[in-house]
Design an enzyme around this catalytic site. Structure first.
Site, PDB file in Angstrom:
ATOM      1  N   LYS A 219      28.537  52.228  12.261  1.00 23.19           N
ATOM      2  CA  LYS A 219      27.666  51.281  12.862  1.00 23.19           C
ATOM      3  C   LYS A 219      28.758  50.299  13.757  1.00 23.19           C
ATOM      4  O   LYS A 219      28.791  49.272  13.666  1.00 23.19           O
ATOM      5  CB  LYS A 219      27.269  50.338  11.395  1.00 23.19           C
ATOM      6  CG  LYS A 219      26.018  49.443  12.015  1.00 23.19           C
ATOM      7  CD  LYS A 219      24.699  49.808  12.166  1.00 23.19           C
ATOM      8  CE  LYS A 219      23.783  48.966  12.513  1.00 23.19           C
ATOM      9  NZ  LYS A 219      22.782  49.353  13.625  1.00 23.19           N
ATOM     10  N   ASP A 285      21.846  53.795  11.352  1.00 20.93           N
ATOM     11  CA  ASP A 285      20.372  53.758  11.226  1.00 20.93           C
ATOM     12  C   ASP A 285      19.825  55.020  12.114  1.00 20.93           C
ATOM     13  O   ASP A 285      18.869  55.740  11.492  1.00 20.93           O
ATOM     14  CB  ASP A 285      19.723  52.301  11.934  1.00 20.93           C
ATOM     15  CG  ASP A 285      20.466  52.134  13.452  1.00 20.93           C
ATOM     16  OD1 ASP A 285      21.813  52.236  13.409  1.00 20.93           O
ATOM     17  OD2 ASP A 285      19.777  51.640  14.095  1.00 20.93           O
TER      18      ASP A 285
END
Ligand code: NAI
Length: 421
Positions: A219, A285
């Protein structure tokens, strides 16, 4: 002759009758341990007759250890894993919010088991929520010693928390804490050494097994100096230490910028033809979505501790759930390895005969492969596939299958043994 497993120049030396320490575990640990060992012993006998066998040695941890020794994780248990190098464990209960630290985390950190390896494959016949589960064949390398799991946290309102907050604001000029008076804080250490050893292990695994790709999941768009650095260190390492064996997306992007998309695609296709491992990266994600929609695009996954935790459970659900998902905690440098079911203690079904022992059986198969006893693991994989195909399963899978026969934990293990040919 009964002997210890040793490591010499990075090579494991496994005797014919190795001693393997095991922790039974809390909750369903008690239900699944004996049946799993029975399956493994039967398969070893089938594969090697009387020439090889495992000498199981129980070591204590968790509730049982507390009852018998007054200590959740006795020093002798740690020593046994060090002495014998390889061991296996059932799940251990962790109290939430207070009390003792996670025993699993303590074991991983004390033995510096920096890789949590979780292979995810589908067995024919096992119910799956995705359309083409047969396309799932992934191997998660989750970093096991850093990240938020280092356990460096400060609770809102406490004296140290105020000191820490004031240090951030007054000494480091941090101005972005939305509610400074009532904030708790957590620290996320991600080091170059820690990232490199994890990513090196993932790349080596892909190269050794001739797997098509390694995906670095991070991330880094938000956490630039921790997760973003993990990605960059990963690319650097791949290009430096594995030159000639890998082709990275960063190299693809560079060729594209220098000489256009056509050349970049030509280089990528050439690398694939030569059997090079393609190293790419995906934001966490997006990865959670992509792994559901296009699982065949990812083979080995290299990621940090918390991402790895989330990803493991999602991928497990895609192939039948945590009841059939194995795992291993490994230090490839000193050889220490503890194999373990990925699920918890499932207190709601402990002692009822409902627990699926597959996760622990499959973890034991990973252990046998690590020891070089591949013949046994092949026999048991086939036997399990056969058992699932006949729809003879424990309650977790029974609930999701039409026309299945419900078996208890030990009946399922006996059925697998019957199917070892
Ligand atoms: P859990 O994995 O124990 O249970 C989640 C769900 O999966 C429950 O519905 C349970 O019945 C089911 N389940 C789990 N294993 C199963 C099996 N083999 N067969 C059939 N159904 C199964 O997770 P939960 O409830 O979050 O944790 C319970 C305890 O276990 C906690 O104290 C937790 O800290 C600990 N834990 C330990 C782990 C380890 O030792 N490696 C890993 C995860 C949790």
């Amino acid at each position: 002759m009964t002997e210890k497993i040793k490591i010499n120049g990075g090579q494991l030396r496994v005797p014919n009758e190795p001693i393997i320490p095991f922790i039974e575990g809390d909750g369903i640990g008690k239900d699944i341990t004996k049946p799993s060992q029975k399956v493994i012993d039967a398969a070893i006998k089938k594969a090697y007759g009387e020439t090889k066998k495992i000498i199981w040695k129980e070591v204590l941890a968790g509730e049982k250890a507390l009852k018998l020794t007054g200590n959740y994780l006795p020093e002798e248990t740690i020593e046994a894993f060090k002495e014998h190098l390889i061991g296996i464990k059932g799940p251990l209960q962790t109290p939430v919010g207070e009390g003792i630290r996670s025993l699993n985390v303590a074991l991983r950190q004390t033995l510096d088991l920096f890789v949590c390896l979780r292979p995810v494959r589908w067995f024919k016949g096992v119910p799956s929520p995705i359309r083409y589960p047969s396309l799932v064949d992934m191997h998660i390398f989750r970093e096991n010693t850093e990240d938020i799991y280092a356990g460096i946290e400060f609770m809102a309102g406490e004296e140290n928390t105020k000191k820490f907050r004031d240090f951030l604001i007054n000494e480091l000029g941090v101005s972005k804490i939305r509610f400074p008076e009532s904030s708790s804080f957590g620290i996320k250490p991600i080091s170059k050494e820690g990232s490199e050893r994890l990513i090196r292990a993932a790349l080596q695994y892909a190269v050794n097994r001739e797997l098509p790709s390694v995906t670095i999941v991070h991330k880094g768009n938000i956490m630039k100096f921790t997760e973003g650095a993990f990605k960059n260190w990963g690319y650097d390492l791949a290009e430096n230490e594995f030159a000639g064996k890998v082709f990275t997306w960063r190299q693809f992007e560079k060729i594209k910028a220098d000489s256009g998309l056509m050349d970049a695609e030509k280089a990528l296709n050439g690398a694939k033809k030569e059997g090079k491992v393609i190293v790419k990266d995906v934001i966490t994600d997006a990865f959670l979505q992509e792994s559901l929609l296009r699982p065949f695009e990812h083979s080995v996954i290299a990621t940090m501790n918390l991402n790895g935790d989330y990803i493991s459970d999602q991928l497990a659900a895609m192939v039948g759930g945590i009841g059939i998902s194995p795992g291993a905690n490994i230090n490839y440098k000193n050889g220490y390895a503890i194999f373990e079911a990925t699920h918890g203690t499932a207190p709601g079904i402990a002692g009822t005969g409902k627990a699926n022992p597959s996760s622990l059986i499959l973890s034991a198969l990973m252990m046998l492969e690590y020891m070089g006893w591949d013949e046994v693991s092949e026999l048991v994989y086939d036997a399990m596939e056969h058992t699932f195909a006949k729809r003879r399963v424990t309650s977790d899978l029974y609930a999701l299958m039409d026309g299945a026969t419900l078996l208890s934990t030990s009946e399922f293990a006996d059925e697998v043994i019957k199917n070892i040919h």
